[in-house]
Design an enzyme around this catalytic site. Structure first.
Site: not given
Lengths: 251, 194
Positions: B77, B175, B177
């Protein structure tokens, strides 16, 4: 293409899910972490946790819950309910929340929005607005929609955007719980007036309601609780229906 | 394998640590140059505002440390954006690893872009096993245009870099994750295939 989002909302009290949740495959129906994980696997795009506890311990309990959700769940989630300071937000984001949502505290102290945006960035600050029509005009309500104000919904939404909020979660108190569809006229007006994403909330009863809020309501995301909790609607089936209607969803 | 997540006070890094743990690895948060240099894999996160994040990197001396890393580095990001030459957000210089300037989306679209968008034209082993047009989760108001270092493209208002790669440096605008199982697969690829 950016997909429209489906967001189940979980009400939390003292670290536990409230309202009967009708999941047969759930070992512990009150465990928000397990429920969140199931929703993530079923295709939810995001989750919202709304804390409604009123105890002294609430901050600590909520922070612990956030930590355990982040540990387990691989989709983004927002935490709201009683957040009123930069310190509150700091703890929640630090523990793994992606976004926080503020509501009454922003109305009482609009500068809070600016302060949070300056410290954490627009992308993680959601402002929730509860509103209801009084004599044909949309008025902002506080404390979970219980306390009316003189504030006009659209003026407040514009101010919220100007103060830097990244997203608005709009709940129509007139539609919430009715299962008769979202407040699409007001939603479309918000979407036209503002240039930040709008999450529709209140009124979801069937799949056509979601279709309508993404088309005529111009919503970027739709939030619902009971239709998902009571298995009236499977998220995957809902998304397939939306896709068949030409609405971009993540499947 | 020693995995270090650079901790310079930028936002939600707990989620990255958890995602790596779900893959069966351990990750350490550190701002110590020696620990970062000694790591096998380095993750450079970033949530927040570009110019203040750059100030932190300048003041701590991490700017030069990161630029000189030889092991695989993954910026996420804002981390990816800071690896570029320059950002319009707070008009700040970046680390200059990727030769491109970061710009703001125009008001022709809602800003920030929040949600799940598709990635295509996937290059490098980072995307091994990832299907074309897979959805990933993004939250951003600024973007890196498509350039020679682009290794994945997404589209919002215009085609832009969903990921960048050059030598040992990788960056994702999305992202991983928070991008469900495809995101976890990409993190696994970064740890095992790069």
């Amino acid at each position: 293409m950016l997909a429209k989002r489906i967001i189940p909302c979980l009400d939390i009290k003292n670290g536990r899910t409230v309202k009967g949740v009708n999941f047969v495959d759930l070992r512990d129906a009150g465990d928000p972490v397990e429920l969140a994980d199931i929703y993530a696997r079923e295709g939810a795009d995001e989750l919202v946790f709304l804390d409604i506890s009123a105890t002294e311990e609430r901050r600590k309990t909520l922070a612990e819950l956030v930590y355990h959700v982040a540990e387990k769940v691989n989709i983004p989630f927002t935490v709201g309910g009683g957040i009123s300071s930069v310190e509150d937000v700091d703890v929640l984001l630090h523990n793994g929340a992606d976004k926080v949502s503020i509501n009454s505290s922003a109305v009482k102290n609009p500068q809070l929005i600016n302060d949070l945006v300056a410290k954490f960035g627009s992308q993680c600050i959601v402002v929730a607005i509860d509103a209801k029509q009084i004599d044909g005009e949309w008025k902002v309500h506080l404390v979970g929609g219980k306390v009316p104000t003189e504030i006009d919904l659209f003026k407040w939404a514009k101010e919220v955007e100007e103060r830097g909020a990244g997203e608005i979660l709009f709940t129509s108190m007139d539609h919430d719980g009715t299962k008769e569809g979202f407040a699409n006229e007001a939603l479309a007006k918000l979407s036209t007036l503002l240039n930040i994403p709008i999450i529709a909330s209140g009124g979801a009863g069937n799949m056509q309601h979601f279709v309508d809020t993404f088309t005529s309501g111009k919503a970027d995301a739709a939030l619902a609780a009971s239709v998902f909790h009571f298995k009236e609607m499977e998220i995957k089936h809902l998304k397939e229906t939306l896709q068949n209607k030409g609405i971009a969803v993540r499947l | 394998m020693k995995i270090v997540i650079i901790n310079y006070g930028a936002g939600n890094i707990q989620s990255i640590k958890f995602a790596i743990e779900r893959l069966g690895y351990e990750a350490y948060l550190s701002d110590d140059p020696q620990e970062i240099i000694a790591a096998d894999k380095v993750i450079f996160p970033g949530v927040g505002e570009a110019s203040s994040a750059m100030r932190k990197l300048n003041n701590s001396g991490l700017k030069q440390i990161i630029r000189d890393l030889k092991q695989p580095v993954l910026g996420i990001c804002l981390g990816m954006q800071l690896m570029c030459n320059y950002s319009e957000e707070g008009s700040t210089e970046g680390l200059g690893i990727f030769d491109i300037d970061v710009l703001r989306f125009s008001n022709a679209v809602k800003v920030p872009q929040i949600g799940w968008n598709q990635i295509s034209q996937l290059k490098t082993p980072l995307f091994e096993g990832i299907r074309d047009k897979e959805y990933v989760y993004l939250v951003h108001s600024y973007y890196a245009p498509v350039c020679k270092d682009t290794i994945a493209i997404s589209e919002y208002e215009l085609p832009y870099s969903a990921a960048l790669g050059r030598d040992n440096f990788y960056g994702t605008q999305f992202h991983p994750e928070k991008s469900s199982s495809p995101g976890e697969k990409m993190l696994k690829n970064f740890l095992e295939k790069i």
